[in-house]
Design a protein around this motif. Structure first.
Motif, PDB file in Angstrom:
ATOM      1  N   PRO A 157       0.977  -1.451   0.409  1.00  0.00           N
ATOM      2  CA  PRO A 157      -0.232   0.129  -0.214  1.00  0.00           C
ATOM      3  C   PRO A 157       0.925   1.075  -0.043  1.00  0.00           C
ATOM      4  N   GLN A 158       1.500   0.925   0.262  1.00  0.00           N
ATOM      5  CA  GLN A 158       2.585   1.997   0.545  1.00  0.00           C
ATOM      6  C   GLN A 158       4.164   2.671  -0.313  1.00  0.00           C
ATOM      7  N   ARG A 159       3.640   1.515  -1.687  1.00  0.00           N
ATOM      8  CA  ARG A 159       4.432   1.650  -2.463  1.00  0.00           C
ATOM      9  C   ARG A 159       6.404   1.512  -2.592  1.00  0.00           C
ATOM     10  N   GLY A 160       6.318   1.060  -1.712  1.00  0.00           N
ATOM     11  CA  GLY A 160       7.401   1.083  -1.942  1.00  0.00           C
ATOM     12  C   GLY A 160       8.773   0.855  -2.067  1.00  0.00           C
ATOM     13  N   GLU A 161      10.397   1.389  -2.185  1.00  0.00           N
ATOM     14  CA  GLU A 161      11.169   1.338  -2.632  1.00  0.00           C
ATOM     15  C   GLU A 161      12.118  -0.299  -2.800  1.00  0.00           C
ATOM     16  N   PRO A 162      11.556  -1.291  -3.977  1.00  0.00           N
ATOM     17  CA  PRO A 162      12.222  -1.686  -4.230  1.00  0.00           C
ATOM     18  C   PRO A 162      13.832  -2.579  -3.574  1.00  0.00           C
ATOM     19  N   LEU A 163      14.446  -2.173  -3.569  1.00  0.00           N
ATOM     20  CA  LEU A 163      15.392  -2.206  -2.954  1.00  0.00           C
ATOM     21  C   LEU A 163      15.518  -2.432  -1.076  1.00  0.00           C
ATOM     22  N   GLN A 164      13.889  -1.894  -0.734  1.00  0.00           N
ATOM     23  CA  GLN A 164      14.433  -1.992   0.813  1.00  0.00           C
ATOM     24  C   GLN A 164      14.535  -2.735   1.079  1.00  0.00           C
ATOM     25  N   LEU A 165      14.083  -4.408   0.601  1.00  0.00           N
ATOM     26  CA  LEU A 165      13.744  -5.726   0.343  1.00  0.00           C
ATOM     27  C   LEU A 165      15.448  -6.202   1.372  1.00  0.00           C
ATOM     28  N   VAL A 166      16.290  -5.488  -0.119  1.00  0.00           N
ATOM     29  CA  VAL A 166      17.675  -6.207   1.333  1.00  0.00           C
ATOM     30  C   VAL A 166      17.845  -6.194   2.598  1.00  0.00           C
ATOM     31  N   PRO A 167      18.320  -7.101   2.854  1.00  0.00           N
ATOM     32  CA  PRO A 167      18.291  -7.918   4.115  1.00  0.00           C
ATOM     33  C   PRO A 167      19.752  -5.990   5.027  1.00  0.00           C
ATOM     34  N   ARG A 168      19.731  -6.009   6.031  1.00  0.00           N
ATOM     35  CA  ARG A 168      20.711  -4.767   6.285  1.00  0.00           C
ATOM     36  C   ARG A 168      21.680  -5.087   6.566  1.00  0.00           C
ATOM     37  N   SER A 169      21.947  -7.128   6.499  1.00  0.00           N
ATOM     38  CA  SER A 169      23.413  -7.001   6.420  1.00  0.00           C
ATOM     39  C   SER A 169      24.193  -6.980   5.061  1.00  0.00           C
ATOM     40  N   LEU A 213       6.964   3.628  10.326  1.00  0.00           N
ATOM     41  CA  LEU A 213       6.890   3.546   8.755  1.00  0.00           C
ATOM     42  C   LEU A 213       8.101   4.340   8.174  1.00  0.00           C
ATOM     43  N   HIS A 214       8.973   3.851   7.442  1.00  0.00           N
ATOM     44  CA  HIS A 214       9.675   3.976   7.040  1.00  0.00           C
ATOM     45  C   HIS A 214       8.873   5.195   5.294  1.00  0.00           C
ATOM     46  N   PHE A 215       8.733   6.764   5.260  1.00  0.00           N
ATOM     47  CA  PHE A 215       8.059   7.875   4.527  1.00  0.00           C
ATOM     48  C   PHE A 215       9.615   8.502   3.962  1.00  0.00           C
ATOM     49  N   ASP A 216       9.686   8.800   2.605  1.00  0.00           N
ATOM     50  CA  ASP A 216      10.399   9.457   1.609  1.00  0.00           C
ATOM     51  C   ASP A 216       9.628   9.255   0.578  1.00  0.00           C
ATOM     52  N   GLY A 217       9.560  11.125   0.864  1.00  0.00           N
ATOM     53  CA  GLY A 217       8.646  12.117  -0.247  1.00  0.00           C
ATOM     54  C   GLY A 217       8.600  13.089   0.461  1.00  0.00           C
ATOM     55  N   VAL A 218       8.192  14.186  -0.818  1.00  0.00           N
ATOM     56  CA  VAL A 218       8.498  15.714  -0.938  1.00  0.00           C
ATOM     57  C   VAL A 218       7.216  16.389   0.101  1.00  0.00           C
ATOM     58  N   PHE A 254       0.800   9.857   4.078  1.00  0.00           N
ATOM     59  CA  PHE A 254       1.908  10.186   3.939  1.00  0.00           C
ATOM     60  C   PHE A 254       1.853   8.336   2.939  1.00  0.00           C
ATOM     61  N   ASN A 255       1.302   7.495   3.281  1.00  0.00           N
ATOM     62  CA  ASN A 255       1.003   6.127   3.467  1.00  0.00           C
ATOM     63  C   ASN A 255       0.926   6.869   1.573  1.00  0.00           C
ATOM     64  N   VAL A 256       0.172   6.811   0.796  1.00  0.00           N
ATOM     65  CA  VAL A 256      -0.006   7.219  -0.412  1.00  0.00           C
ATOM     66  C   VAL A 256       0.947   8.413  -0.843  1.00  0.00           C
ATOM     67  N   GLY A 257       1.348   9.073  -0.694  1.00  0.00           N
ATOM     68  CA  GLY A 257       2.697   9.468  -1.002  1.00  0.00           C
ATOM     69  C   GLY A 257       3.649   9.377  -0.930  1.00  0.00           C
ATOM     70  N   ASN A 258       4.003   8.431  -0.219  1.00  0.00           N
ATOM     71  CA  ASN A 258       5.297   7.922  -0.155  1.00  0.00           C
ATOM     72  C   ASN A 258       5.815   8.301  -1.576  1.00  0.00           C
ATOM     73  N   ARG A 259       7.103   8.826  -1.360  1.00  0.00           N
ATOM     74  CA  ARG A 259       8.106   8.049  -2.480  1.00  0.00           C
ATOM     75  C   ARG A 259       7.926   9.512  -3.627  1.00  0.00           C
ATOM     76  N   ARG A 305      -4.307   8.289  -6.691  1.00  0.00           N
ATOM     77  CA  ARG A 305      -4.231   7.894  -5.732  1.00  0.00           C
ATOM     78  C   ARG A 305      -2.777   7.350  -5.185  1.00  0.00           C
ATOM     79  N   ARG A 306      -1.934   7.200  -6.082  1.00  0.00           N
ATOM     80  CA  ARG A 306      -0.580   7.098  -5.776  1.00  0.00           C
ATOM     81  C   ARG A 306       0.406   7.700  -5.834  1.00  0.00           C
ATOM     82  N   GLY A 307       0.620   8.615  -5.372  1.00  0.00           N
ATOM     83  CA  GLY A 307       2.695   8.703  -4.478  1.00  0.00           C
ATOM     84  C   GLY A 307       2.096  10.130  -5.298  1.00  0.00           C
ATOM     85  N   VAL A 308       0.487  10.756  -4.894  1.00  0.00           N
ATOM     86  CA  VAL A 308       0.821  12.160  -4.974  1.00  0.00           C
ATOM     87  C   VAL A 308      -0.714  11.803  -3.951  1.00  0.00           C
TER      88      VAL A 308
END
Ligand SMILES: Nc1ncnc2c1ncn2[C@@H]1O[C@H](COP(=O)(O)OP(=O)(O)O)[C@@H](O)[C@H]1O
Ligand SMILES: [Mg+2]
Length: 547
Positions: A51-63, A198-203, A156-161, A111-114
């Protein structure tokens, strides 16, 4: 642009709110729409069913992130949402590399990204608008900490990224704004229910007017938020041509089908801009308006030397007060919907403006100042334009005449300046420069006897410099000379214009002249028969008073 660029480069701006602050009708909402519109339709990749249309690379584990970051030469910020984590475990068996990635386009309506958050009053405001909620109907199926019960549909969920817009942000209660603090500084927003943030990255793009800003700023408990705001002032337009464009744009979108006579929008725009200008030590208001508009103001044969930057320095904060675009639009609409006529002129425009000032402006001093601007500055300037327009319309082939005077003057001035003789173009006979002709042109803009020599030298130098640069020159090239030629030509028909326009009975010759003039107003200047009549009646009543 500077803000967005630094934010994109991960500067401190990436952790700040961009706040547009300015008076009503200065174009804050319109500007925001443009910024959002620039994103509209652009594609981006994101995790499927997130639902937050997150960044795919966030899948990469921290390690493993360090290695990935080096390999891909990117920085990976933030973590997947609890919804994605649940999907990853249940459907992909933890194999993050198999998680599906899809492409979507930014879309405010879908309601995608805006996302846009309107201001809400204390009773209806609810943080779920910002961060989503727990779906109560699902709570009997899932436990309270099950991500499947989450509805991450807040702004903030919708406007993520993308962009989260906070409309008239300070109309909200302060508690409502606390989400902004974490969203900016930590790039995290609270989650509904018992989940981690939750992570949020946007303007985050907000707007407000000055009164709200001042009120907000004066409360010291708001310091935490103030520290996270980059304010950009959005003043009213102060350039006449730009202001006219605004009304043309708005009118082109409406369905009004009436004739708008020449100068009508100019007169309205002159009023709104004059109401916004601050007093200057260097010149009067009208001169300031012209200089801001990029016009050259001629005085005694010279372009007035006032540096636009000095005027601006003299009046910081200019354009934050005065008549709004909406006020002018209402006055235009009122004039247009006056059912009796199918056209409006500067005259009905001025009436409508005065009426509206009297009805709507409560501050008496400001209202009186406005009336004074309309009755004096705007009206006089309009009469000046009108007088020269009517006179011009009496001159057959005005442009050609002006051009031929220009060429003639230039030849004479050159010969005078270089102390040489003039050569007749046809007979090749040599003669002295025509002193009385030059004097007549110069006299029309008040070049003094002692100033003549300088004026001629200036004109010659100016034109030859232009010609050397291969620029074409015509009678409009050098503002003082243009004004001199126009004034000269116009004054040559002023008496005729006055007599023919004013007289109730005209002889045949005058009738002929009059109807040719009216036809020129219609064919060349953009009037209709009705509007031409209205301005001519006005001219004969207000110009050329019998002295
Ligand atoms: N500088 C400008 N450029 C273009 N249009 C403008 C400008 N200022 C105002 N407008 C127009 O005036 C109207 C009111 O502007 P709006 O954005 O609603 O103002 P605000 O949100 O600041 O109160 C809109 O139709 C807008 O397009
Ligand atoms: Mg607005």
């Amino acid at each position: 642009m500077r803000f967005l660029r630094s934010a994109a480069l991960r500067g401190e701006e990436s952790r700040q709110v961009l706040l547009l602050m300015g008076p009503v009708g200065a174009g804050k909402s319109a500007l925001t729409e443009h910024i959002k519109g620039a994103l509209e339709g652009l594609p981006y990749y994101h995790l499927k069913n997130d639902p937050q249309r997150g960044e795919p690379l966030q899948l990469v584990p921290r390690s493993l992130r360090k290695e990935f970051e080096e390999m891909l030469d990117v920085t990976i910020d933030g973590d997947i949402s609890p919804v994605v984590r649940h999907l990853l475990m249940e459907e992909y068996d933890g194999k993050y590399e198999q998680f599906e990635v899809v492409e979507s386009t930014f879309s405010q309506r879908a309601r995608r990204g805006v996302a846009s958050v309107p201001p809400m009053d204390a009773n209806s405001q609810d943080v779920s608008v910002l961060i989503g909620s727990e779906d109560i109907s699902k709570l009997d199926k899932y436990s309270e900490d099950d991500p499947r019960a989450l509805s991450l549909n807040g702004a903030f969920n919708v406007g993520n990224r993308g962009i989260v817009e906070l409309v008239e942000v300070f109309k909200n209660e302060i508690e409502f704004l606390h989400t902004i603090i974490t969203a900016t500084q930590e790039k995290r927003i609270p989650s509904p229910g018992k989940h981690d943030m939750l992570h949020f990255d946007g303007v985050i793009l907000a707007h407000c007017n000055e009164a709200e800003w001042n009120r907000f700023q004066s409360e010291h408990t708001n310091e935490a938020i103030l520290d996270r705001i980059v304010r950009v002032d959005v003043p009213y337009v102060l350039e006449l041509e730009q202001e006219i464009k605004i009304y043309k744009k708005i009118l082109s979108r409406s369905n009004f089908d009436v004739h708008i006579a020449p100068h009508t929008l100019r007169v309205a725009s002159m009023f709104s801009i004059l109401s916004r200008l601050k007093h200057s030590q260097k010149c009067d208001y009208l001169t300031k308006l012209k200089i801001y508009n990029g016009e050259e103001v001629v005085e005694k044969g010279r372009v007035k030397k006032i540096d636009i930057r000095d005027l601006r320095d003299e009046a910081p904060k200019e354009g934050m007060h005065g008549i709004s675009t909406r006020f002018i639009m209402k006055a235009i609409d009122n004039a247009l919907s006056d059912s009796e006529k199918s056209f409006i002129t500067p005259i009905s425009m001025m009436d409508s403006l005065m009426k509206q000032v009297k009805e709507q402006i409560i501050d008496l001093d400001f209202a009186n100042n406005c009336l004074d601007i309309i009755r004096n500055t705007v009206r006089n300037e309009y009469l000046r334009m009108l007088e020269s327009e009517i006179a011009k319309a009496f001159i057959t082939a005005y442009e050609e005449q002006a051009q031929s005077i220009f060429e003639n003057y230039l030849d004479n001035a050159e010969a005078f300046t270089t102390k040489s003789k003039m050569k007749d173009r046809i007979t090749k006979e040599e003669r002295e420069p025509d002193e009385s002709f030059m004097k007549a042109i110069e006299g029309s803009i008040g070049v003094s006897t002692s100033g003549r020599e300088g004026f001629r030298a200036d004109v010659t130098a100016y034109m030859f410099a232009k010609m050397r640069r291969n620029e074409t020159i015509d009678y409009r090239s050098y503002e003082p000379l243009k004004e001199a030629i126009e004034t000269y030509l116009i004054s040559s028909v002023k008496d005729l214009a006055r007599i023919v326009t004013k007289s109730k009975t005209r002889d045949d010759e005058q009738k002929q002249k009059y109807s040719t003039m009216v036809q020129t107003l219609i064919d060349d200047y953009g009037y209709t028969a009705d509007s031409a009549e209205e301005i001519l009646v006005y001219a004969s009543n207000n110009l050329w008073r019998d002295s």
